[in-house]
Design a protein around this motif. Sequence first.
Motif, PDB file in Angstrom:
ATOM      1  N   ARG A  37       0.840  -1.203   0.000  1.00  0.00           N
ATOM      2  CA  ARG A  37       0.000   0.000   0.000  1.00  0.00           C
ATOM      3  C   ARG A  37       0.877   1.255   0.000  1.00  0.00           C
ATOM      4  O   ARG A  37       0.581   2.225  -0.707  1.00  0.00           O
ATOM      5  CB  ARG A  37      -0.922  -0.008   1.222  1.00  0.00           C
ATOM      6  N   THR A  38       1.949   1.225   0.773  1.00  0.00           N
ATOM      7  CA  THR A  38       2.875   2.360   0.794  1.00  0.00           C
ATOM      8  C   THR A  38       3.527   2.551  -0.567  1.00  0.00           C
ATOM      9  O   THR A  38       3.698   3.684  -1.042  1.00  0.00           O
ATOM     10  CB  THR A  38       3.953   2.146   1.868  1.00  0.00           C
ATOM     11  N   GLN A  39       3.884   1.441  -1.217  1.00  0.00           N
ATOM     12  CA  GLN A  39       4.479   1.508  -2.549  1.00  0.00           C
ATOM     13  C   GLN A  39       3.516   2.173  -3.536  1.00  0.00           C
ATOM     14  O   GLN A  39       3.907   3.040  -4.325  1.00  0.00           O
ATOM     15  CB  GLN A  39       4.845   0.100  -3.027  1.00  0.00           C
ATOM     16  N   LEU A  40       2.250   1.782  -3.474  1.00  0.00           N
ATOM     17  CA  LEU A  40       1.248   2.371  -4.358  1.00  0.00           C
ATOM     18  C   LEU A  40       1.025   3.851  -4.044  1.00  0.00           C
ATOM     19  O   LEU A  40       0.908   4.680  -4.953  1.00  0.00           O
ATOM     20  CB  LEU A  40      -0.078   1.622  -4.222  1.00  0.00           C
ATOM     21  N   LYS A  41       0.961   4.164  -2.758  1.00  0.00           N
ATOM     22  CA  LYS A  41       0.741   5.560  -2.373  1.00  0.00           C
ATOM     23  C   LYS A  41       1.884   6.434  -2.866  1.00  0.00           C
ATOM     24  O   LYS A  41       1.660   7.540  -3.377  1.00  0.00           O
ATOM     25  CB  LYS A  41       0.598   5.669  -0.852  1.00  0.00           C
ATOM     26  N   ASN A  42       3.105   5.951  -2.730  1.00  0.00           N
ATOM     27  CA  ASN A  42       4.252   6.717  -3.214  1.00  0.00           C
ATOM     28  C   ASN A  42       4.202   6.877  -4.734  1.00  0.00           C
ATOM     29  O   ASN A  42       4.521   7.944  -5.274  1.00  0.00           O
ATOM     30  CB  ASN A  42       5.555   6.032  -2.806  1.00  0.00           C
ATOM     31  N   LEU A  43       3.807   5.814  -5.414  1.00  0.00           N
ATOM     32  CA  LEU A  43       3.750   5.844  -6.872  1.00  0.00           C
ATOM     33  C   LEU A  43       2.731   6.858  -7.378  1.00  0.00           C
ATOM     34  O   LEU A  43       3.007   7.634  -8.295  1.00  0.00           O
ATOM     35  CB  LEU A  43       3.403   4.448  -7.400  1.00  0.00           C
ATOM     36  N   TRP A  44       1.553   6.891  -6.746  1.00  0.00           N
ATOM     37  CA  TRP A  44       0.462   7.732  -7.231  1.00  0.00           C
ATOM     38  C   TRP A  44       0.439   9.132  -6.624  1.00  0.00           C
ATOM     39  O   TRP A  44       0.015  10.084  -7.287  1.00  0.00           O
ATOM     40  CB  TRP A  44      -0.880   7.060  -6.944  1.00  0.00           C
ATOM     41  N   PHE A  45       0.875   9.278  -5.370  1.00  0.00           N
ATOM     42  CA  PHE A  45       0.576  10.523  -4.664  1.00  0.00           C
ATOM     43  C   PHE A  45       1.780  11.292  -4.121  1.00  0.00           C
ATOM     44  O   PHE A  45       1.589  12.351  -3.523  1.00  0.00           O
ATOM     45  CB  PHE A  45      -0.407  10.233  -3.521  1.00  0.00           C
ATOM     46  N   THR A  46       2.994  10.799  -4.302  1.00  0.00           N
ATOM     47  CA  THR A  46       4.147  11.610  -3.912  1.00  0.00           C
ATOM     48  C   THR A  46       4.236  12.816  -4.842  1.00  0.00           C
ATOM     49  O   THR A  46       4.342  12.659  -6.060  1.00  0.00           O
ATOM     50  CB  THR A  46       5.447  10.800  -4.003  1.00  0.00           C
ATOM     51  N   PRO A  47       4.176  14.033  -4.297  1.00  0.00           N
ATOM     52  CA  PRO A  47       4.187  15.218  -5.170  1.00  0.00           C
ATOM     53  C   PRO A  47       5.570  15.488  -5.749  1.00  0.00           C
ATOM     54  O   PRO A  47       6.593  15.183  -5.135  1.00  0.00           O
ATOM     55  CB  PRO A  47       3.751  16.348  -4.229  1.00  0.00           C
ATOM     56  N   TYR A  48       5.577  16.048  -6.951  1.00  0.00           N
ATOM     57  CA  TYR A  48       6.825  16.471  -7.578  1.00  0.00           C
ATOM     58  C   TYR A  48       6.565  17.774  -8.326  1.00  0.00           C
ATOM     59  O   TYR A  48       5.408  18.177  -8.529  1.00  0.00           O
ATOM     60  CB  TYR A  48       7.376  15.399  -8.520  1.00  0.00           C
TER      61      TYR A  48
END
Length: 228
Positions: free
Chosen positions: A147-158
Amino acid sequence: MMILRNCALILAAVALVYTKPVQNVDLAAVNTFLTNLAATDVRTDSMVTLSYQNMASKKNPDHDNAKDPLFTSVDASVYGSATYIVIADLLPFFQFDCDQPIPTSNNGYLDAVDSFLTNYINSDAVKAAWTFLQAQGVSTNDATAFRTQLKNLWFTPYARNSVLGSNGFKSVFVGEASGTVMNRFANWFGFYIQENSKTFDYHGWFTKLNVSALFQFDCCLAFTDIEK
């Protein structure tokens, strides 16, 4: 639903490319997985009616050659499903302008992100993708870590420029613009919502290709109230 299967395709591709050396990836296995996933897709084509109307003007794109909306109708069973509801609930937290920050500390936004991830992870498409990624050695079998992997993939801002105003979800489901120029827009459901809200005004199409009974097209549109 088709959106979640598209998410799974992106998940598989990105995870493989960015977490494992390309030369070690079993490309045949990737192709087989993606082909099988697409073959089991639950399509919504018959539930959506489009009105392509006239070809857009290349000399004067501001001229509206399509007096009616692109979307004539979308069956309520589509936009009323849990998959599309969690996407729609996230859209108001984003602006097209990439120089506007994503509200990462907003509790409503965080709740909407959690709802999206829960729905996403519980879909058959993502379960299949997770199994595949584990077999490729690029994902853990721990549900919390995944779940953390998915959250980082979709929602980590750049940042596209200097502001953290983009992320994976925004690029795929919302779209990105600079001023009145749309730079990225890749999702029919987002288009439908923006057209319903009168933010987008469909002006016609430039090219249409009939592919497997589906139309892929470049279209011309105008949009207003971009800051909203």
